[in-house]
Design an enzyme around this catalytic site. Sequence first.
Site, mmCIF file in Angstrom:
data_model
loop_
_atom_site.group_PDB
_atom_site.id
_atom_site.type_symbol
_atom_site.label_atom_id
_atom_site.label_comp_id
_atom_site.label_asym_id
_atom_site.label_seq_id
_atom_site.Cartn_x
_atom_site.Cartn_y
_atom_site.Cartn_z
ATOM 1 N N ILE A 17 -23.421 51.642 21.341
ATOM 2 C CA ILE A 17 -23.425 50.224 21.709
ATOM 3 C C ILE A 17 -23.833 49.349 20.520
ATOM 4 O O ILE A 17 -23.372 48.214 20.393
ATOM 5 C CB ILE A 17 -24.306 49.941 22.962
ATOM 6 C CG1 ILE A 17 -23.958 48.580 23.548
ATOM 7 C CG2 ILE A 17 -25.778 50.075 22.668
ATOM 8 C CD1 ILE A 17 -22.560 48.461 24.082
ATOM 9 N N ALA A 18 -24.652 49.905 19.631
ATOM 10 C CA ALA A 18 -25.005 49.152 18.415
ATOM 11 C C ALA A 18 -23.761 48.900 17.573
ATOM 12 O O ALA A 18 -23.638 47.853 16.923
ATOM 13 C CB ALA A 18 -26.053 49.916 17.609
ATOM 14 N N SER A 38 -32.724 53.514 11.758
ATOM 15 C CA SER A 38 -32.396 54.735 12.487
ATOM 16 C C SER A 38 -33.581 55.675 12.337
ATOM 17 O O SER A 38 -34.429 55.483 11.467
ATOM 18 C CB SER A 38 -31.135 55.352 11.868
ATOM 19 O OG SER A 38 -31.002 56.695 12.246
ATOM 20 N N ARG A 39 -33.605 56.705 13.179
ATOM 21 C CA ARG A 39 -34.616 57.745 12.952
ATOM 22 C C ARG A 39 -34.247 58.564 11.714
ATOM 23 O O ARG A 39 -35.053 59.341 11.230
ATOM 24 C CB ARG A 39 -34.738 58.648 14.179
ATOM 25 C CG ARG A 39 -35.299 57.957 15.412
ATOM 26 C CD ARG A 39 -35.230 58.862 16.618
ATOM 27 N NE ARG A 39 -33.861 59.278 16.878
ATOM 28 C CZ ARG A 39 -33.493 60.238 17.707
ATOM 29 N NH1 ARG A 39 -34.426 60.901 18.374
ATOM 30 N NH2 ARG A 39 -32.213 60.553 17.875
ATOM 31 N N TYR A 60 -38.084 53.046 12.580
ATOM 32 C CA TYR A 60 -38.020 51.737 13.248
ATOM 33 C C TYR A 60 -39.170 50.815 12.813
ATOM 34 O O TYR A 60 -39.012 49.600 12.774
ATOM 35 C CB TYR A 60 -38.041 51.906 14.765
ATOM 36 C CG TYR A 60 -36.886 52.716 15.341
ATOM 37 C CD1 TYR A 60 -35.719 52.952 14.625
ATOM 38 C CD2 TYR A 60 -36.970 53.247 16.622
ATOM 39 C CE1 TYR A 60 -34.668 53.691 15.159
ATOM 40 C CE2 TYR A 60 -35.923 53.981 17.180
ATOM 41 C CZ TYR A 60 -34.778 54.203 16.430
ATOM 42 O OH TYR A 60 -33.746 54.921 16.972
ATOM 43 N N HIS A 81 -37.006 52.006 25.546
ATOM 44 C CA HIS A 81 -36.931 50.540 25.493
ATOM 45 C C HIS A 81 -38.304 49.884 25.525
ATOM 46 O O HIS A 81 -38.565 48.936 24.789
ATOM 47 C CB HIS A 81 -36.083 50.001 26.652
ATOM 48 C CG HIS A 81 -34.617 50.249 26.479
ATOM 49 N ND1 HIS A 81 -33.679 49.877 27.409
ATOM 50 C CD2 HIS A 81 -33.916 50.831 25.467
ATOM 51 C CE1 HIS A 81 -32.472 50.219 26.985
ATOM 52 N NE2 HIS A 81 -32.591 50.811 25.820
ATOM 53 N N LYS A 99 -29.716 47.094 28.428
ATOM 54 C CA LYS A 99 -29.925 47.446 29.825
ATOM 55 C C LYS A 99 -29.888 48.953 29.957
ATOM 56 O O LYS A 99 -29.244 49.586 29.107
ATOM 57 C CB LYS A 99 -28.879 46.814 30.728
ATOM 58 C CG LYS A 99 -27.426 46.919 30.299
ATOM 59 C CD LYS A 99 -26.785 48.218 29.943
ATOM 60 C CE LYS A 99 -26.698 49.291 31.002
ATOM 61 N NZ LYS A 99 -25.994 50.517 30.503
ATOM 62 N N ASP A 180 -28.088 53.757 34.333
ATOM 63 C CA ASP A 180 -27.122 53.371 33.319
ATOM 64 C C ASP A 180 -26.002 52.486 33.858
ATOM 65 O O ASP A 180 -25.609 51.516 33.218
ATOM 66 C CB ASP A 180 -26.520 54.617 32.666
ATOM 67 C CG ASP A 180 -26.502 54.473 31.163
ATOM 68 O OD1 ASP A 180 -27.543 54.738 30.541
ATOM 69 O OD2 ASP A 180 -25.471 54.034 30.623
HETATM 70 N N1 LIG Z 1 -24.118 46.963 27.314
HETATM 71 C C1 LIG Z 1 -23.359 48.027 27.401
HETATM 72 O O1 LIG Z 1 -22.171 47.950 27.727
HETATM 73 C C2 LIG Z 1 -23.904 49.331 27.090
HETATM 74 C C3 LIG Z 1 -23.017 50.315 26.860
HETATM 75 C C4 LIG Z 1 -23.511 51.509 26.514
HETATM 76 C C5 LIG Z 1 -24.889 51.675 26.468
HETATM 77 N N2 LIG Z 1 -25.740 50.690 26.737
HETATM 78 C C6 LIG Z 1 -27.188 50.900 26.693
HETATM 79 O O2 LIG Z 1 -27.565 50.936 25.322
HETATM 80 C C7 LIG Z 1 -28.505 51.976 25.103
HETATM 81 C C8 LIG Z 1 -27.940 52.951 24.075
HETATM 82 O O3 LIG Z 1 -26.752 53.534 24.571
HETATM 83 P P1 LIG Z 1 -25.638 54.179 23.614
HETATM 84 O O4 LIG Z 1 -24.509 54.540 24.486
HETATM 85 O O5 LIG Z 1 -25.389 53.330 22.435
HETATM 86 O O6 LIG Z 1 -26.396 55.519 23.187
HETATM 87 P P2 LIG Z 1 -26.225 56.370 21.852
HETATM 88 O O7 LIG Z 1 -24.844 56.276 21.338
HETATM 89 O O8 LIG Z 1 -26.801 57.705 22.138
HETATM 90 O O9 LIG Z 1 -27.164 55.604 20.821
HETATM 91 C C9 LIG Z 1 -28.540 55.502 21.011
HETATM 92 C C10 LIG Z 1 -29.226 55.554 19.662
HETATM 93 O O10 LIG Z 1 -30.626 55.509 19.879
HETATM 94 C C11 LIG Z 1 -31.294 56.265 18.875
HETATM 95 N N3 LIG Z 1 -32.299 57.113 19.512
HETATM 96 C C12 LIG Z 1 -33.638 56.937 19.423
HETATM 97 N N4 LIG Z 1 -34.290 57.874 20.083
HETATM 98 C C13 LIG Z 1 -33.358 58.683 20.602
HETATM 99 C C14 LIG Z 1 -33.443 59.874 21.371
HETATM 100 N N5 LIG Z 1 -34.613 60.405 21.737
HETATM 101 N N6 LIG Z 1 -32.288 60.460 21.730
HETATM 102 C C15 LIG Z 1 -31.104 59.926 21.392
HETATM 103 N N7 LIG Z 1 -30.975 58.816 20.644
HETATM 104 C C16 LIG Z 1 -32.102 58.201 20.247
HETATM 105 C C17 LIG Z 1 -30.239 57.050 18.142
HETATM 106 O O11 LIG Z 1 -30.125 56.466 16.863
HETATM 107 P P3 LIG Z 1 -30.987 57.005 15.627
HETATM 108 O O12 LIG Z 1 -31.497 58.346 15.960
HETATM 109 O O13 LIG Z 1 -29.978 56.993 14.519
HETATM 110 O O14 LIG Z 1 -32.070 56.013 15.436
HETATM 111 C C18 LIG Z 1 -28.951 56.828 18.907
HETATM 112 O O15 LIG Z 1 -27.833 56.698 18.070
HETATM 113 C C19 LIG Z 1 -28.770 52.600 26.471
HETATM 114 O O16 LIG Z 1 -29.921 51.999 27.036
HETATM 115 C C20 LIG Z 1 -27.538 52.230 27.281
HETATM 116 O O17 LIG Z 1 -27.767 52.132 28.678
HETATM 117 C C21 LIG Z 1 -25.262 49.513 27.031
#
Ligand SMILES: NC(=O)c1ccc[n+]([C@@H]2O[C@H](COP(=O)([O-])OP(=O)(O)OC[C@H]3O[C@@H](n4cnc5c(N)ncnc54)[C@H](OP(=O)(O)O)[C@@H]3O)[C@@H](O)[C@H]2O)c1
Length: 322
Positions: A17-18, A38-39, A60, A81, A99, A180
């Site tokens: 999502i980032a 990032s970590r 972070y 979060h 969210k 989610d």
């Molecule tokens: N608004 C939307 O449409 C939308 C869509 C999808 C997700 N989201 C929300 O956004 C958040 C992230 O979702 P995402 O789909 O982007 O997930 P993702 O691809 O897994 O990315 C999450 C990032 O968080 C970091 N992180 C820190 N601690 C972690 C851990 N213990 N395990 C895994 N990753 C960890 C990781 O980056 P580093 O390790 O590199 O720091 C990872 O790349 C969630 O809360 C999700 O519900 C929102």
Amino acid sequence: MNRTPKFRWGVIGPGEIATGFAEAMKWVDDGEIVAVASRSAERAEAFGDRFGIPARYGDYASLAADPDVDVVYVATPQSRHCQDTLDLLRAGKHVLCEKPFAMDADEARKMAEEARNRGLFLMEAIWSRFLPAYRSLAEVLAEGRIGDPLLVEADFGFRMPVRPDHRLFDPALGGGALLDLGIYPVQLCSLVLGEVERVTTDGVIGSTGVDEQVAALLRHSGGGLGVVKAAIRTGMACTARISGTDGWIDLPAFMHCPDALTVTTRAGAEHIDGSYEGNGLRFEIAEVHRCLTRSLTESPVITLDETIALATTLDAIRAGIE
Ligand SMILES: NC(=O)c1ccc[n+]([C@@H]2O[C@H](COP(=O)([O-])OP(=O)(O)OC[C@H]3O[C@@H](n4cnc5c(N)ncnc54)[C@H](OP(=O)(O)O)[C@@H]3O)[C@@H](O)[C@H]2O)c1
């Protein structure tokens, strides 16, 4: 020539999502991402290279300490979060937190209190609310086009293979359908029908320990009903219908980011276009900028009180399936 002052963003958790957020920033005039954390230093570098972000951090805390960052997008899994947001607020940053805002209402309250005590901006990134179709939806409701809303039916679900290593299947990362995906139908009920008074629910817990299917009936204090479903192992229509005393509104798939809506009344059916260019996260970014420009610490479109109420409803639903 005067340049528009830009809000300087930091991003933590450069995952899926980032990436969407960084794409969306290209569509916003008065903001730029100046730092990513990032970590892992390698992942920060890769994200920085991809999006031309000057400062890259392998933890972070370093981003939180960067004085050139005004506001931070928290894009980590929901299990983090609360702590990530508290750390950033304590470092004096405004925060837009993905969210679901928190794992439960207690965490949500703690986060809201910290932001309020510090006079900093904090918002749950319910991007749906800022999309053109949702703006039109709010107008149609406010104009009374369908009379008094009585019933919201909404679902959001798809069938994913079970992947215990994926955050959606990991209880420790706040996985499961409810947190989610269920947040989207629930926020729609809240937008249309207001406060929730009572929750009736059931669900199915899968092999990894997360809820794979959940269905809930929300009784709102104004007398309206919300019927919501979410799933990560069951394909759903991902649509919504809002029925009122004088008509109904249909949101097509995906109900959390529709590009149109249809309003049906005795006069017939009207299709309202809600399409847009670019990544739809651009509209919530614009809202953060609007609020910061006006020194608002909360968005009136999704207040912290509403976010706490949403978390409270999710808690009540979860209590029924555990
Ligand atoms: N608004 C939307 O449409 C939308 C869509 C999808 C997700 N989201 C929300 O956004 C958040 C992230 O979702 P995402 O789909 O982007 O997930 P993702 O691809 O897994 O990315 C999450 C990032 O968080 C970091 N992180 C820190 N601690 C972690 C851990 N213990 N395990 C895994 N990753 C960890 C990781 O980056 P580093 O390790 O590199 O720091 C990872 O790349 C969630 O809360 C999700 O519900 C929102």
